[in-house]
Design an enzyme around this catalytic site. Structure first.
Site, PDB file in Angstrom:
ATOM      1  CG  ASP A  34      -1.305  -2.557   2.462  1.00 49.71           C
ATOM      2  OD1 ASP A  34      -0.926  -3.292   1.640  1.00 49.71           O
ATOM      3  OD2 ASP A  34      -1.327  -1.299   2.301  1.00 49.71           O
ATOM      4  CG  ASP A  87      -2.342   2.805   2.580  1.00 47.03           C
ATOM      5  OD1 ASP A  87      -2.219   1.479   2.250  1.00 47.03           O
ATOM      6  OD2 ASP A  87      -1.753   3.585   1.906  1.00 47.03           O
ATOM      7  CG  ASP A 126      -5.062  -2.482   2.071  1.00 43.19           C
ATOM      8  OD1 ASP A 126      -4.654  -3.296   1.524  1.00 43.19           O
ATOM      9  OD2 ASP A 126      -4.335  -1.350   2.152  1.00 43.19           O
TER      10      ASP A 126
END
Lengths: 349, 917
Positions: B381, B752, B756
């Site tokens: 990410d 995080d 995700d």
């Protein structure tokens, strides 16, 4: 940015700092995997040196043990076919099973070299499976050790009981006790060479595994007679031939200690052996051998250890040489990443 | 599909639903033994061992004392059963504690203290400050006159910030005495585990507001295990109780992940099992033949002439037992042991401790450390993972005028300060949106300072920036919002909040200006979600250019817009909105549709640009991991330009001419497919060149390609070492992970945020960064770390060591048991193929446990190379990735080694034993 930091600290509160510290992992060499560890990198130099070193150490050891083994004097006499009279050469089985035939056979052996006392007398059997599963388990250690448990004969079938009363010692091993005997005398003066038959078994066996108050009972009195009989007035711990026999051999070819001649035998001396050839190895084609042997610092005569040391030592020298040649002729760069994987080429990165 | 709950009416709901007894227990006292044994025996290995142990009870065939198998077997079973029992006992204790806790419940109109387990659906539960919520409640009253209360949801989702919960509008203004007698019905869906959704309705009975259906959302609930904070009291109606609460439903064991190493070990075990069968059959036949030909001649063995019918299986079964040790009983125990140690080493590692946030690395899943050493693809990410997720307002563009371009900080730009000073209307509107259009909660501390609680870092940055520009958000109580502009206090009434969703990519509020009485829609969101809705006359070119410019600098942009509404328009829409909010099915989608109607004809005011700095050590980490042969894909919800800029600044891709970016884009399906083909072609040509080629794809093109050109895209994925996917949704992230997994790649997903989570759960290894967006990702992940830079240590040090150690340990376990088994087989050739064991039970056990298991466990401290060496020469990881330490050929090596060792040993033994016996 400053104001940002201020807000987050307001929200987290004052006890945050102390909690953070307690969360920090404790340091120790173990938890950080910092205990000393190393794995030598096998560079050509290392490998060649190591091989040479092993060679240098092993070859002298090999030579020494080979010499030690060569010093041992050994007389091996195979007698199972020679001790059959001519007339029975076709019916060996009949000869051995008959109780009428005279089984004594007298032979003369020549001592090749001086044999220092004590001279150990062994009998050697070939193709005799003391390690057969059916055989090796056919004993009752409890019964041998303890007078009170003479009835624990469960493992001993078919040689467990006689008419309901237990056989002591029970089982196939004891039943098939070796029963050839040897008598030695010097040829020149005809004097008997006495064979000392005490202390031929393991001390631990005598003291712990065979009871001092356990006496043979009903032994070899069934329909089938196996091997030797035992003196019913001697306790099992004194019956050393039985104790030696009951320590079963792991391999089908084995030697067992018969006794010790506690006198020097001179070189080229002739010795007369009177063999009572009783034991039946003819039904399964087993060999019987009489062995007289001295001992050296390595035990009996055995070239294997020396040869093995010499072989490994020699092999190491050879490998060292080979690696040296390879290293000189076709050196390979150390740490080449293209050796890391076979299906990808890191240099193409 | 729904349940009706009659509030405070014990006759109607009493027995329909379960009581509030929480039970997390797996076993009861009675069923523990059978159930636990059943579970343990469902594994193939355990079944096999049990069969062997049972066979050993037959004295005719057992080569050794049965205790030598039963002992370890019982030990292993006892260990895992004790562990289960202990866990279950602890669960029982905590359940008991929760169940017997006393809470205030309204019974027959009076408050009484009852044990938490006796709460029934429909009861009204009263909570004090700092109380734990005993079951899922619908809030109906609080001490706050506006009906607001604060809860801490850390136990539920791991997020530590306080969340606001409000009472439904229908319950507003009911005094606490009346709350005891309140009657009504709540219509809510069947219990589910979604802690972000609660689509229900409440209807109160007379004398309260009659027949007014009032929608309920998750904001009207207090969920089990949350804590009430900063609120004197609150009360609510129990809707879900016991194991039917949201927390209870979301409990469950995630599917265990199997590492490549484990799969390989299973395969090898199968092969060994087959080998064992062959050995048993061959030796069994040989044994029977030898028995009939040779053993009958041996008078001292006394083979009986007649034998029972099962005679022919006796010898094969003996060999089966002799060879059973080929599959080591200890391998599972030792592997579990070392694996939990690997996990502990990760937890203990000081160098992965993040002093900023006070978090240390944590391995939630203790079983997959080896996979870390075999990672081939990392899908990461961007926001919060590569960047710090510390948002700082840097630049803005208001009505075509750029601010902050010279200084790099708009807050210090004199032009902007002057514009604010002279009340330029566009700038004022802009600042108003920054301060008002959000869900930030201002909290006044004791010394009069205002600090903000925000769920979104962007919003907090905007509010703070507005405050620096003299537009200070002071207070938000209920629907009233106070903003201080210079000395002026402006009041707004919030009529509706149209929440942010990842599909809508925008959020807006409808407020009523209390001074002028105007109703205004304030909007902020992604440019592509807002610019198309601009009113027809407006020039949006300048804004597009601004967005372009900012994103090239790696800044996050938000577009701010404004629209005045007429009274009639609002009321008309408001009814629709209420209806949509009240639906139970597809509520989110329906609301989005209604919102669409209002969010049109916008007056675009400007663009904000927020900086999100890279975390420390990100470029180095990516560089080292790429040298280790790991491919990186960046999956982000951000814009293409921003993503590319961040990618450039963190070594993700190289700048021209060394690097080359291939774009897959297009407006229509055909354009996308043509673009894909072109990229694929270029990629094929350039694979031979030493060039960093990366492809870039956006969410829309990705959807098209995944739908229609999956093949081609898979080929592209195989060719490309780097990819940037921007504007992707959480489910697309998960799809990409799945795509790579299908191609048999080991994937690691790192992220995080909540978006995700799906990708993290899908990947072979999920790594969560315990970051500022809450703990959601970290809780779902197998490993959680504080900073992205720890990833290199996690993979190169812990992953690599774990792989090396497990590879050695597992093969060594097989080697040592094969060794002792080959001895038995060789011995059988010289013991008349009768199945005699060369070793007695004690030596066999000592060999397995004391000589070869415990000492070998020390290899968890084994290091082949120093950590620093590994870090410097990351290429060494190739060795692990390719699985060169554990594969059929290395196993064959160990197999051969044991054979070789045996042949030398037995030669030696034969020679030596001839000597003496």
């Amino acid at each position: 940015m400053n104001s940002n930091g201020a807000t987050s600290s307001v929200s987290s509160g004052p006890n945050e700092a102390s909690r953070r510290n307690s969360k920090r992992p404790k340091y120790s060499k173990f938890t950080q995997q910092e205990l000393p560890a190393c794995k030598p990198l096998l560079t050509p130099g290392w490998v060649i040196t190591a091989f040479t070193l092993i060679g240098v150490v092993f070859v002298p050891i090999g030579v020494a043990s080979l010499l030690g083994s060569r010093d041992v004097v050994e007389i091996v006499y195979r007698y199972e076919s020679e001790c059959i009279p001519q007339s029975f050469s076709d019916k060996k089985l009949e000869f051995i099973q008959s109780s009428e035939t005279n089984k004594t056979c007298t032979r003369t052996l020549t001592v090749p070299k001086h044999m220092k006392a004590p001279v150990f007398v062994y009998y050697q059997l070939d193709n005799f499976y003391q390690n057969h599963r059916r055989y090796v388990k056919n004993r009752s250690d409890k019964q041998l050790r303890d007078k009170k448990s003479e009835r624990t004969t469960a493992l001993c079938t078919p040689e467990a009981t006689l008419n309901g009363s237990p056989i002591v010692p029970c089982g196939l091993i004891a039943w098939s006790l070796f029963n050839d005997t040897y008598q030695f005398s010097r040829n020149d003066n005809g004097r008997l060479l006495s064979v000392n038959k005490t202390n031929i078994s393991w001390k631990s066996d005598r003291d712990n595994k065979f009871g001092k108050d356990v006496y043979p009972k009903n032994f070899q009195s069934g329909r089938l007679i196996g091997g030797a009989k035992l003196d019913p007035n001697k306790s099992l711990s004194e019956q050393e031939d039985l104790i030696v026999w009951m320590r079963t051999a792991a391999l089908p070819t084995f030697r067992k200690l018969y006794g010790r001649i506690e006198a020097d035998l001179l070189a080229n001396e002739k010795i007369t052996v009177k063999i009572e050839n009783n034991y039946n190895t003819y039904s399964f084609g087993g060999k019987k051998k009489l062995v007289l042997s001295t001992t050296g610092w390595l035990g009996g005569k055995n070239d294997f250890l020396g040869i093995a040391y010499l072989l490994v030592g020699g092999l190491c020298f050879f490998m060292a040489l080979l690696f040296m040649i390879v290293y000189l002729a076709k050196p390979r760069p150390l740490g080449d990443p293209s050796y890391l994987s076979w299906n990808r080429n890191p240099s193409g990165l | 599909m729904r349940r009706c709950i009659y509030i405070n009416d014990s006759d109607l709901t009493l027995d329909l639903y379960c009581d509030n007894r929480i039970s997390n227990r797996k076993y009861t006292l009675l069923n523990f033994l059978p159930k636990n044994l059943w579970e343990q025996f469902s594994r193939f290995m355990n079944k096999y061992f049990l069969l062997i142990a049972c066979l050993q009870l037959w004295p005719l065939i057992t080569p050794v004392n049965p205790a030598s198998t039963w002992g370890p077997l019982i030990f292993i079973f006892a260990v895992s059963a004790t562990k289960e029992a202990w866990d279950d006992y602890n669960r029982y204790l905590s359940d008991k504690q929760a169940n017997e806790k006393e809470v205030w419940v309204v019974k027959q109109g009076t408050r009484t203290r009852v044990q938490a387990q006796n709460i029934r659906v429909g009861n009204i539960v009263w909570l004090r400050e700092n109380d734990e919520v005993p079951c899922d409640l619908v809030l109906i009253g609080t001490s706050d006159p506006q009906g607001v209360c604060f809860v801490e949801t850390a136990a539920l989702d791991g997020e530590t910030d306080l969340k606001t919960r409000v009472i439904p509008s229908a319950c507003a203004g009911i005094t606490s005495e009346l709350l005891h007698r309140i009657k009504g019905v709540i219509e809510c869906p069947y219990p589910d585990k979604d802690i972000r959704r609660f689509d229900a309705n409440i209807r109160l009975f007379p004398p309260f507001i009659e027949n007014d259906l009032c929608p309920l959302t998750i904001n009207n609930t207090l969920l089990q295990s949350c804590y009430l904070r900063n609120t004197e009291w609150a009360c609510g109606v129990a809707v879900y109780t016991g194991n039917e609460t949201k927390l209870g439903m979301s409990r469950g064991i995630p599917e265990p992940k199997l590492t490549a190493v484990d799969a390989m070990i299973d395969k090898l075990t199968g092969a060994i099992f087959l080998f064992q069968l062959v050995v048993v059959i061959v030796l069994g036949i040989a044994g029977n033949v030898w028995k009939d030909t040779e053993a009958r001649k041996k008078w001292y063995v006394q083979y009986p002439n007649e034998s029972p019918w099962y005679e022919f299986v006796v010898i094969p079964l003996r060999f089966e037992l002799l060879c059973s040790i080929m599959i080591p009983i200890s391998i599972k125990v030792s592997l579990d042991l070392v694996k939990s140690l690997y996990a502990k080493f990760i937890d203990w590692d000081e160098e992965m401790y993040d002093p900023d946030s006070g978090t240390h690395a944590h391995a939630t899943n203790t079983g997959i450390s080896e996979d870390l050493g075999q990672v081939e693809y990392i899908l990461t990410d961007k926001t919060g993972t590569l960047t710090e997720n510390k948002m700082i307002f840097r630049r803005c563009c208001i009505n075509g005028v750029y601010y902050g371009n010279e200084t790099g900080d708009a807050l210090k730009d004199v032009e902007l300060l002057r514009a604010v000073g002279c009340n330029c209307p566009e700038v004022i509107k802009f600042l108003t949106i920054m301060a008002v259009c959000n869900t930030v909660v201002p909290l006044k501390s004791k010394n009069g300072e205002v600090c903000y609680k925000a769920q979104s870092q962007d919003e907090e940055a905007l509010v703070l920036a507005a405050g620096r520009l003299h537009m200070v958000l002071v207070d938000k109580t209920g629907n009233m919002l106070q903003v201080k502009f210079n000395a002026l206090t402006l009041q707004y009434e919030i009529l509706d909040t149209l929440e942010f969703t990842s599909d809508r990519k925008r959020m807006s509020v409808v407020v009523k200006d209390c001074q002028s009485g105007k109703i205004i829609l304030l909007l902020k969101g992604a440019d592509e979600a807002i610019l198309p809705c601009a009113c027809s006359g407006q020039q949006i070119r300048t804004f597009v250019e601004a967005v372009e410019q900012y994103s090239q600098l790696g800044l996050r942009t938000l577009c701010l817009a404004w629209r005045e509404l007429t009274q009639d328009e609002y009321h008309e829409w408001s009814l629709l909105f209420k209806e949509a909010s009240g639906t139970l099915v597809d509520r989110e989608w329906k609301i989005a549709e209604v919102c669409q109607r209002l969010e049109r004809d916008l007056e675009i005011l400007g663009i904000t640009a927020i900086e999100d700095r890279l975390q420390d050590g990100v470029p180095e980490t990516i560089d080292i991991l790429r040298r280790a042969g790991i491919n990186f894909w960046m999956l982000t919800g951000d814009k293409q330009n921003t993503a590319i800029q961040i990618a450039l600044s963190c070594n993700f891709i190289s700048p021209e001419p060394k690097g080359q970016l291939l774009l897959i884009h297009g407006k229509t399906e055909e354009e996308v497919s043509r673009s894909l083909e072109r990229v694929l072609l270029t990629m094929r040509i350039t694979t031979s060149e030493p060039k960093d080629v990366a492809f870039v794809v956006d969410g829309w093109a990705l959807e098209m390609t995944l739908k229609h050109h999956r093949e081609a895209f898979t080929q592209l994925a195989l060719l490309s070492r780097t990819a940037i996917c921007c504007r992707v949704t959480p489910s697309q992230k998960a799809q990409l992970v799945e795509l790579l997994k299908r191609c048999d790649y080991r994937t690691l997903a790192i992220g995080d945020g909540g978006n995700d989570v799906r990708m993290i759960q899908m990947a072979d290894i999920g790594v969560g960064i315990s970051g500022r967006e809450g703990q959601q990702a970290a809780r779902a992940a197998d490993y959680s770390i504080g900073k992205f830079r720890f990833l290199k240590r996690l993979i190169l040090v812990h992953g690599r060591y774990s792989y090396n150690r497990t590879a050695f340990l597992s093969q060594y376990s097989f080697y040592k048991s094969l060794l002792v088994c080959f001895i038995q087989i060789f011995f059988s050739f010289i013991s008349g193929v009768s199945g005699t064991s060369l070793f007695n039970s004690v030596s066999l056990m000592a060999y397995n446990v004391f000589y070869t298991s415990i000492p070998v466990l020390m290899n968890v401290l084994d290091k082949d190379l120093h950590e620093k060496t590994v870090m410097q020469h990351a290429q060494i990881l190739y060795y692990c990735q390719a699985g060169r330490l554990l594969n059929p050929s290395t196993f064959a090596g160990w197999f051969g080694r044991s054979l070789f060792h045996i042949s030398t040993l037995s030669k030696r033994a034969k020679k030596a034993k001839k000597e003496h016996s």
